[in-house]
Design a protein around this motif. Structure first.
Motif, PDB file in Angstrom:
ATOM      1  N   GLU A 175     -12.306  -0.771  -0.938  1.00  0.00           N
ATOM      2  CA  GLU A 175     -10.900  -0.422  -1.103  1.00  0.00           C
ATOM      3  C   GLU A 175     -10.017  -1.655  -1.266  1.00  0.00           C
ATOM      4  O   GLU A 175     -10.270  -2.711  -0.701  1.00  0.00           O
ATOM      5  CB  GLU A 175     -10.422   0.407   0.094  1.00  0.00           C
ATOM      6  N   ARG A 176      -8.970  -1.485  -2.052  1.00  0.00           N
ATOM      7  CA  ARG A 176      -8.012  -2.559  -2.264  1.00  0.00           C
ATOM      8  C   ARG A 176      -7.160  -2.783  -1.019  1.00  0.00           C
ATOM      9  O   ARG A 176      -7.067  -1.914  -0.160  1.00  0.00           O
ATOM     10  CB  ARG A 176      -7.074  -2.206  -3.433  1.00  0.00           C
ATOM     11  N   ILE A 177      -6.473  -3.923  -0.975  1.00  0.00           N
ATOM     12  CA  ILE A 177      -5.545  -4.197   0.129  1.00  0.00           C
ATOM     13  C   ILE A 177      -4.320  -3.288  -0.013  1.00  0.00           C
ATOM     14  O   ILE A 177      -3.873  -2.670   0.938  1.00  0.00           O
ATOM     15  CB  ILE A 177      -5.138  -5.681   0.152  1.00  0.00           C
ATOM     16  N   PHE A 178      -3.789  -3.192  -1.240  1.00  0.00           N
ATOM     17  CA  PHE A 178      -2.731  -2.221  -1.524  1.00  0.00           C
ATOM     18  C   PHE A 178      -3.412  -1.053  -2.244  1.00  0.00           C
ATOM     19  O   PHE A 178      -3.777  -1.164  -3.414  1.00  0.00           O
ATOM     20  CB  PHE A 178      -1.635  -2.818  -2.410  1.00  0.00           C
ATOM     21  N   GLU A 210      -6.871  -5.770  -8.521  1.00  0.00           N
ATOM     22  CA  GLU A 210      -6.019  -6.512  -7.585  1.00  0.00           C
ATOM     23  C   GLU A 210      -6.420  -7.978  -7.641  1.00  0.00           C
ATOM     24  O   GLU A 210      -7.373  -8.395  -7.000  1.00  0.00           O
ATOM     25  CB  GLU A 210      -6.216  -5.943  -6.179  1.00  0.00           C
ATOM     26  N   LEU A 211      -5.713  -8.744  -8.451  1.00  0.00           N
ATOM     27  CA  LEU A 211      -6.110 -10.134  -8.681  1.00  0.00           C
ATOM     28  C   LEU A 211      -5.260 -11.113  -7.889  1.00  0.00           C
ATOM     29  O   LEU A 211      -4.077 -10.885  -7.656  1.00  0.00           O
ATOM     30  CB  LEU A 211      -6.007 -10.462 -10.174  1.00  0.00           C
ATOM     31  N   TRP A 212      -5.891 -12.215  -7.530  1.00  0.00           N
ATOM     32  CA  TRP A 212      -5.222 -13.288  -6.797  1.00  0.00           C
ATOM     33  C   TRP A 212      -4.473 -12.706  -5.605  1.00  0.00           C
ATOM     34  O   TRP A 212      -5.006 -11.875  -4.893  1.00  0.00           O
ATOM     35  CB  TRP A 212      -4.270 -14.058  -7.733  1.00  0.00           C
ATOM     36  N   ARG A 213      -3.222 -13.134  -5.471  1.00  0.00           N
ATOM     37  CA  ARG A 213      -2.414 -12.597  -4.393  1.00  0.00           C
ATOM     38  C   ARG A 213      -1.289 -11.762  -5.007  1.00  0.00           C
ATOM     39  O   ARG A 213      -0.216 -11.625  -4.449  1.00  0.00           O
ATOM     40  CB  ARG A 213      -1.838 -13.774  -3.592  1.00  0.00           C
ATOM     41  N   PHE A 270       0.071  -8.336  -5.903  1.00  0.00           N
ATOM     42  CA  PHE A 270      -0.110  -6.927  -5.584  1.00  0.00           C
ATOM     43  C   PHE A 270       0.852  -6.088  -6.415  1.00  0.00           C
ATOM     44  O   PHE A 270       2.056  -6.346  -6.417  1.00  0.00           O
ATOM     45  CB  PHE A 270       0.122  -6.699  -4.089  1.00  0.00           C
ATOM     46  N   ASN A 271       0.310  -5.122  -7.129  1.00  0.00           N
ATOM     47  CA  ASN A 271       1.155  -4.229  -7.921  1.00  0.00           C
ATOM     48  C   ASN A 271       1.736  -3.176  -6.987  1.00  0.00           C
ATOM     49  O   ASN A 271       1.031  -2.277  -6.539  1.00  0.00           O
ATOM     50  CB  ASN A 271       0.324  -3.588  -9.028  1.00  0.00           C
ATOM     51  N   THR A 272       3.030  -3.308  -6.692  1.00  0.00           N
ATOM     52  CA  THR A 272       3.665  -2.419  -5.720  1.00  0.00           C
ATOM     53  C   THR A 272       4.520  -1.344  -6.390  1.00  0.00           C
ATOM     54  O   THR A 272       5.306  -0.681  -5.733  1.00  0.00           O
ATOM     55  CB  THR A 272       4.558  -3.230  -4.759  1.00  0.00           C
ATOM     56  N   ARG A 273       4.338  -1.174  -7.709  1.00  0.00           N
ATOM     57  CA  ARG A 273       5.164  -0.187  -8.423  1.00  0.00           C
ATOM     58  C   ARG A 273       4.615   1.218  -8.221  1.00  0.00           C
ATOM     59  O   ARG A 273       3.446   1.475  -8.484  1.00  0.00           O
ATOM     60  CB  ARG A 273       5.138  -0.484  -9.917  1.00  0.00           C
ATOM     61  N   ILE A 274       5.465   2.117  -7.786  1.00  0.00           N
ATOM     62  CA  ILE A 274       5.059   3.514  -7.670  1.00  0.00           C
ATOM     63  C   ILE A 274       6.190   4.409  -8.140  1.00  0.00           C
ATOM     64  O   ILE A 274       7.346   3.993  -8.196  1.00  0.00           O
ATOM     65  CB  ILE A 274       4.692   3.887  -6.214  1.00  0.00           C
TER      66      ILE A 274
END
Lengths: 303, 625
Positions: free
Chosen positions: A147-150, A167-170, A172-176
């Motif tokens: 599982e991903r972190i986000f 989920e690359l580097w640091r 995080f895609n936080t768009r919802i």
């Protein structure tokens, strides 16, 4: 001048977790910390204080109370909330209570689904939380390792393990979209041993259930159950006996097995950890069988 | 154990360094077996997980009565059923010297994006090769991705040596082949190790079968490998993640130090604005500190109350990074929907988000051969060298210098999926060196910030022809595509701005003039303006058109015959006009002059409004391309 080499594995884990917590605070409208009273939650609470110091963490914490937690857990929870000043929200599935759902009458699977998974979904919907931070770790279980972190959830709280956002580097895609949410796991890369080493290093307080003590125990189907109150019906021939036990993981008391132990201090707990040959979730009745049950529960919205 | 000895042992555990690595290889190279054995042989595989594994091996396994270690890492039901790895699995093990995080990456091409996820945070790659087969197409592809993501150390695990009779010449031939490939890809550090993962030979213990091999075991090599950590000897780079303002007295900027060190008194510059100040205080996780280094999460307080917020970069004043808005970059496309140049995406780099478009695909890269091919679009898992244009300048470093300030993702503005991973090569046009203080904000800059070009869609036609209906639909469609729009509707404007005007010819002219001026102001602000006005006279429409630069004014004749409009009469105005209650009503007792050269004519009697709205949008998009 400190050098990068001076940063230990634990330092890296701490920095990563703080980075994740701040990312949540910066990018979400209404985040919440899911607090389950256990050691991982205790670490999260500690990291929250550090991430947002000198201010107070900008989000409340939520406890899903199944009604079957150890009494000490509830007392510990309330005390920690008061000490940290973080708003504590408690949610219990009222419908489940009305139907009398419990681990003894309905079994582990139904109890977990109604009083934990459904309760969590109810609470998230009720408050409209768009990000829920949890203490799950990838070393706990094979589907968690993926599982991903986000971790994105659709409007029905479902996880799609086959189609996760890269989920690359640091970054995080936080768009919802409205109604969708994410579960966030700042401790993803921690192992059980890392958690204990950090608790020890930082002097973090955890419920004393983690430390060995004489407790009234019955052995049932190979699991050591601590009789926490009178609601645990004894089978013929069962009589609680005092045994020196502690817990590696905390949950509903009729579903959580204890281990025999002489570790009465945190140092001794860690020493025991270093020598152990079983995983912590072994004590969890709900995890056994079928093999991919955690993945299924997670897809349905379990943490 | 004595308390002192225990404390010492715990302290050593606590102080362990760490290494993150990936494992990659083709199907059946024995990758999962290798990881399973590593965990098993370092005693990191608990008894109950081993028991579950034995149970699962009998149910799903491919190794007969032997343990199928693949089931240990393939944790998803779909993976177990299909016997393939879909997504990265993270596993953890440790030796007394070091903690390891392993990302076990899928080998299939269709899951390349998941391999990139694992590789992006890795210090090193373990590339598996089957000693019988040597290098395969997948070996080349994986090595290419490893190289693209900046991993410069490879441990080449030549596995299944038992099946080639433990022959040294076979091992050396593969080693030689791989070094040539690595040389082409710029992977400087290659160490080859002959292995038999199934038996654990040269994994955690020396192989008695290969006495000719003098080098380290895989585990020894992993323990000795340097970690690709952020550099503390580099100039300071601290992306601001979150502003900490608990009370009016304290204003801290929180973030993770990307490179360098930060200490009170340091001269810094806040980019992209370029304001200089000093660091007043540094708070690390344990409280106020004298200095913090790369990798640490900190909160800094600046000496002056300069404007700084999420997305800004605090950098060493004496050695700031470049600031630019156009880049050459490499892109890995990760979505089912192809990449088309010109489409706009959100770009995240560091803590900053901008709007970006790929202006040109310079070439696609055939990852199996390394060939550069022409391409007009990019499909899932495609890799290309592209040019990128942003709506704002941002501070960056080439990816090879600093992955934290040179790596970016693109996010789809509609479905919010992560569609690409990118690595900046260099800036194409410097947005100005860091000494500039403020941008000159003009209409082009405002529009660029919105990621669009201003336009006026001027809907003209009889009352009841359908102008407002179509304009509304068009606005909805444009809004859904992320355009910034505004509708000026005749009726609404007459309730406010033009409340003092009647329906005489003079007032109608003034009515149109004012609306044209308002539309002009709005296009200066960068908007796409939809004007829905009867505007019956050619001269006023021409006057309006002349207020705008060439190509910005699009006249749309919404056409219906008077009979049709009168039959529709949705507002009951025609009836009132016929009854003499509204004088100078267009079409009844005031003329409507048909446009002679409208950009679009919409026949509302023969086509539904929805289809007409789509035509308007298509026309508009064509003018933007």
């Amino acid at each position: 001048m400190p050098s990068v080499a001076a940063l230990s594995h634990l330092d890296h884990l701490e920095a990563e977790a703080i980075h994740v917590l701040r990312e949540v605070a910066a990018c979400f409208r209404k985040p919440v910390l899911l607090y389950s009273v256990g050691k991982d939650s205790s670490v999260l609470l500690h990291l929250m204080a550090r991430a947002f110091a000198p201010g107070r963490p900008p989000m409340p914490m939520l406890h899903i109370d199944t009604g079957w937690k150890f009494r000490e857990m509830i007392a510990f929870r309330d005390r920690r909330a008061a000490e940290t000043g973080i708003t504590l929200l408690v949610h219990t599935n009222a419908d489940g209570v009305a139907r009398g759902v419990g681990p003894i009458s309905h079994g582990a699977a139904v109890h977990t689904d109604v009083m934990k998974t459904q309760a969590l979904r109810q609470a998230l919907d009720l408050h409209g939380f768009d990000a829920a931070i949890g203490g799950a770790r990838r070393d706990e279980e094979a589907s968690r390792a993926k599982e991903r972190i986000f971790s994105f959830r659709n409007a029905q709280h479902r996880w799609d393990p086959k189609n996760q956002r890269p989920e690359l580097w640091r970054l995080f895609n936080t768009r919802i979209h409205p109604g969708e949410s994410v579960r966030v796991f700042p401790l993803s890369n921690w192992t059980e041993l890392d958690v204990w080493l950090y608790i020890l290093r930082e002097g973090i307080e955890v419920p004393s259930l983690y430390l060995a003590r004489e407790r009234p125990v019955v052995e049932r189907d190979g699991t050591l159950l601590v009789v926490d109150d009178e609601r645990l019906p004894l089978r013929p021939g069962e009589a609680p006996a005092l045994r020196r036990v502690r817990f590696r993981t905390l949950g509903c008391y009729p579903l959580t097995g204890a281990v025999e132990s002489d570790a009465t201090t945190l140092e001794e707990v860690v020493a025991e950890m270093l020598a152990t040959t079983t995983s912590e979730r072994q004590g969890r009745v709900i995890d056994h069988d079928p093999a991919s049950s955690m993945e299924k529960k997670k897809q349905e919205g379990y943490f | 154990m004595a308390a002192g000895a225990l404390a010492e042992r715990l302290r050593r555990h606590e102080a362990r360094t760490r290494l993150r690595f990936i494992t990659c290889g083709s199907v059946d190279d024995g990758k999962s077996t290798l990881i399973g054995r590593l965990l098993h042989d370092t005693n990191l595989l608990p008894d109950d997980q081993l028991a579950a594994l034995e149970r699962d091996s009998r149910r799903h396994g491919t190794q007969g009565e032997r343990i199928d270690f693949a089931l240990l890492v393939d944790g998803l039901a779909a993976e177990r059923e299909q016997g393939i790895t879909i997504d990265v699995a993270y596993r953890y093990f440790a030796t007394p010297a070091r903690s390891f995080i392993v990302a076990d990456c899928p080998g299939h091409e269709q899951y390349t994006r998941n391999m990139a996820t694992g590789a992006s945070t890795a210090d090193l790659a373990v590339v598996l090769v089957d000693a019988r087969k040597g290098l395969l197409a997948q070996t080349r592809r994986h090595s290419h991705i490893v190289s693209m993501l900046g991993i410069r150390q490879v441990l080449l695990a030549v596995n299944k040596m038992d099946l080639v009779g433990y022959r040294q010449d076979r091992f050396e031939a593969i080693d030689g082949d791989y070094r040539r490939l690595a040389g082409r890809l710029g992977i400087a550090d290659v160490q080859a190790i002959p292995l038999c993962a199934l038996d654990g030979d040269n994994l955690c213990r020396r192989s008695a079968a290969m006495p000719w091999y003098p080098g380290p075991t895989l585990l020894e090599a992993l323990e000795a490998a340097p970690a690709r950590t952020a550099r503390s000897d580099a100039p300071l780079r601290l992306p601001v993640q979150w502003v900490n303002r608990p009370d009016p007295e304290f204003r801290g900027l929180a973030g993770t130090v990307g490179a360098g060190t930060v200490a009170p008194g340091d001269e810094v510059v806040v980019l992209p604005a370029g304001r200089r100040t000093r660091v007043a205080r540094v708070l690390a996780s344990s409280g106020e500190v004298a200095a913090a280094v790369a990798g640490q999460a900190v909160t800094v307080v600046l000496a002056d109350a300069v404007d700084a917020s999420r997305g800004d970069l605090i950098a060493a004043a004496g050695d700031p990074p470049e600031v630019a808005d156009q880049f050459a970059a490499h892109l890995l496309w990760m979505a089912e929907k192809p990449l088309y140049p010109g489409r706009r995406y959100w770009l995240s780099l560091g803590t900053r988000t901008a709007t970006a478009q790929v202006t040109e695909i310079r070439h696609r890269i055939d990852i199996d051969t390394g060939a550069e091919l022409a391409a007009r679009h990019l499909e899932l898992n495609g890799i290309a060298s592209v040019r990128l244009s942003l709506d704002q300048p941002l501070p960056f470093e080439p990816y090879a210098v600093d992955p934290a300030l040179g790596g970016f993702i693109l996010v789809d503005r509609e479905d919010h999926g992560t569609v690409a991973a990118g690595m900046i090569d260099f800036a194409l046009r410097r947005a100005g060196n860091i000494h500039w203080q403020h941008l000159d904000v003009d209409r082009a800059a405002r529009a660029r910030l919105k990621g669009q070009q201003p336009r006026v869609l001027w809907f003209t036609g009889l009352s009841g022809a359908g102008k407002s209906t179509i304009a509304n639909l068009v606005e909805k469609k444009l809004h859904a595509r992320g355009f910034h729009t505004f509708i000026l509707d005749g009726d609404n404007v007459r309730h406010g701005l033009n409340r003092d005007l009647g329906f005489t010819a003079a007032d109608r002219v003034e009515n149109v003039r004012r609306v044209a001026e308002v539309a002009r102001l709005m296009t200066d602000a960068g908007l796409i303006v939809l004007v829905s006005f009867i505007s019956p006279f050619r001269a006023e429409r021409r006057l309006a058109r002349e207020r705008f630069p060439d190509g910005e004014f699009i006249e749309i004749h919404v056409k219906a015959s008077l009979a049709t409009a009168e039959r529709r009469d949705s507002k009951g105005l025609y009836a009132k006009a016929r009854a003499g209650l509204i004088p100078n009503f267009t079409g009844i007792d005031s003329p409507y002059e048909d446009p002679e050269a409208a950009e679009l004519v919409l026949d509302t009697e023969n086509e539904p409004a929805e289809a007409l709205a789509t035509r308007v949008v298509d026309h508009l998009l064509a003018t933007l391309a």
